[in-house]
Motif scaffolding. Structure first.
Motif, short mmCIF file in Angstrom:
data_model
loop_
_atom_site.label_atom_id
_atom_site.label_comp_id
_atom_site.label_asym_id
_atom_site.label_seq_id
_atom_site.Cartn_x
_atom_site.Cartn_y
_atom_site.Cartn_z
N ARG A 137 6.25 -39.82 -54.55
CA ARG A 137 6.51 -40.16 -53.15
C ARG A 137 7.99 -40.42 -52.94
O ARG A 137 8.63 -41.10 -53.73
CB ARG A 137 5.71 -41.40 -52.75
CG ARG A 137 5.80 -41.74 -51.27
CD ARG A 137 4.82 -42.84 -50.93
NE ARG A 137 5.13 -44.07 -51.65
CZ ARG A 137 5.92 -45.03 -51.18
NH1 ARG A 137 6.47 -44.90 -50.01
NH2 ARG A 137 6.16 -46.11 -51.89
N ASP B 85 8.30 -41.13 -46.74
CA ASP B 85 6.94 -40.80 -46.27
C ASP B 85 6.57 -39.35 -46.62
O ASP B 85 5.75 -38.73 -45.95
CB ASP B 85 6.81 -41.06 -44.76
CG ASP B 85 7.88 -40.36 -43.95
OD1 ASP B 85 8.66 -39.58 -44.54
OD2 ASP B 85 7.95 -40.60 -42.73
N LEU C 203 5.27 -36.72 -49.73
CA LEU C 203 4.69 -36.57 -51.06
C LEU C 203 5.25 -35.30 -51.68
O LEU C 203 5.37 -34.27 -51.01
CB LEU C 203 3.16 -36.46 -50.98
CG LEU C 203 2.43 -37.65 -50.37
CD1 LEU C 203 0.92 -37.37 -50.35
CD2 LEU C 203 2.72 -38.93 -51.15
N GLN D 147 -3.98 -39.17 -51.10
CA GLN D 147 -2.69 -39.87 -51.06
C GLN D 147 -2.01 -39.75 -49.71
O GLN D 147 -1.23 -40.62 -49.34
CB GLN D 147 -1.80 -39.32 -52.17
CG GLN D 147 -2.45 -39.53 -53.52
CD GLN D 147 -1.46 -39.99 -54.56
OE1 GLN D 147 -0.39 -40.48 -54.25
NE2 GLN D 147 -1.84 -39.83 -55.82
N ILE D 148 -2.27 -38.67 -48.98
CA ILE D 148 -1.70 -38.56 -47.63
C ILE D 148 -2.17 -39.76 -46.82
O ILE D 148 -1.40 -40.40 -46.12
CB ILE D 148 -2.14 -37.24 -46.94
CG1 ILE D 148 -1.43 -36.05 -47.58
CG2 ILE D 148 -1.84 -37.29 -45.44
CD1 ILE D 148 -1.99 -34.70 -47.14
N ARG E 217 -1.08 -43.41 -48.62
CA ARG E 217 0.36 -43.69 -48.57
C ARG E 217 0.95 -43.36 -47.19
O ARG E 217 2.16 -43.35 -47.03
CB ARG E 217 1.07 -42.89 -49.64
CG ARG E 217 0.66 -43.36 -51.04
CD ARG E 217 1.19 -42.45 -52.09
NE ARG E 217 1.57 -43.20 -53.29
CZ ARG E 217 2.11 -42.66 -54.36
NH1 ARG E 217 2.36 -41.38 -54.40
NH2 ARG E 217 2.41 -43.40 -55.40
N ALA F 117 1.49 -40.66 -45.61
CA ALA F 117 2.54 -39.65 -45.72
C ALA F 117 2.59 -38.79 -44.47
O ALA F 117 1.57 -38.52 -43.85
CB ALA F 117 2.30 -38.78 -46.95
N VAL G 67 4.22 -33.10 -46.98
CA VAL G 67 3.89 -32.77 -48.36
C VAL G 67 4.76 -31.58 -48.76
O VAL G 67 4.84 -30.60 -48.03
CB VAL G 67 2.41 -32.37 -48.50
CG1 VAL G 67 2.10 -31.93 -49.93
CG2 VAL G 67 1.49 -33.50 -48.07
#
Lengths: 124, 140
Positions: free
Chosen positions: A9, A12, A14, A37-38, A41, A43, A46
């Motif tokens: 990370r 914001d 990944l 994880q989006i 976290r 995010a 990506v």
């Protein structure tokens, strides 16, 4: 037990860098890990770095398209960076043009693209 | 086979029974494609085609075997891969070779896409007996 690709990370965003020849199960694991994880976290972007990837077959190509679609649904944008010219030629001939996937030539350009689209869509 | 195996060496054999065998199949043909001195683009195309066919052998053929090696025809050198399974076979070859058609959960690009990526492509299949796909890429 198949290997898992680490998800890093930066702010914001990944970042995933594929460094080894992945078996299909590892590809599916990556898809799920990223979706997870989006959300956990929060995010907004990506980046999938495939600089080291020598071949992208229809399975991996579909994974890239699926991750792009999943992340869009989860309010994040995906950029695939570092595709080799031979991989691009092969993908098109194979019949996969990956129309819905944003790309950038390298990591720096990919991050810049995400920053630009974040500031355009959501001025902060 | 569409050509004879190169006289100076035996083709290699690789079992295809698990997901990681698809990775091994890619590695096996990569080494051969490099030894055959294919261009980088041709190497990439050949390995990608082999990856599609290895997965087909596993998923649709229920596993099988890959034989690969260097081949010769009329003084030219090439790399060949033969994927053989004793699975259900393909009832309708024309349909199976159509872009986008799949009997499983795939994209339907495996067979048709692999054919576009290689120079020689031979599909031999019989319902109830199995399927053998042979691909060759020639050095330019």
């Amino acid at each position: 037990m198949s290997e898992r690709v680490p998800v890093l990370r930066i702010g914001d965003i990944l970042l995933v860098s594929i460094q080894v020849d992945l078996e299909d199960q590892a590809v599916l694991n990556l898809q799920e890990d990223l979706a997870d994880q989006i959300v956990t976290r929060a995010a907004r972007g990506v980046v999938i770095d495939i600089t080291a990837v020598e071949i992208v077959d229809s399975f991996v190509g579909r994974m890239l398209a699926t991750i792009a679609s999943i992340s869009r649904l989860l309010d994040a944008e995906t950029v695939v960076v570092g595709m080799r010219p031979a991989v691009a030629i092969t993908l098109v001939e194979l019949g996969l043009s990956l129309g819905g996937v944003r790309t950038a030539l390298d990591l720096e350009k990919g991050l810049a693209l995400l920053r630009r689209s974040a500031s355009g869509a959501d001025p902060r | 086979m569409t050509a004879a195996w190169a006289a100076d060496e035996e083709p290699q054999t690789q079992n295809i029974a698990h997901n990681d065998d698809v990775v091994r199949a890619r590695q096996q043909v990569r080494t051969l494609a490099q030894r055959c001195r294919l261009s980088l683009v041709d190497q990439t195309k050949f390995i990608t085609a082999a990856s599609e066919l290895a997965r087909n052998t596993l998923v649709y053929g229920g596993g099988g075997e890959l034989r690969s090696g260097l081949v010769e025809r009329e003084g030219r050198r090439g790399v060949a891969a033969v994927f053989e399974d004793s699975g259900p076979g393909i009832p309708d070859i024309d349909l199976a070779m159509t872009d986008g058609w799949t009997s499983g959960g795939g994209l339907g690009l495996g067979l048709s896409g692999a054919r576009r990526l290689v120079d020689d492509f031979v599909l031999d299949t019989e319902v109830g007996r199995g399927t053998t796909v042979t691909i060759v890429k020639w050095a330019r």
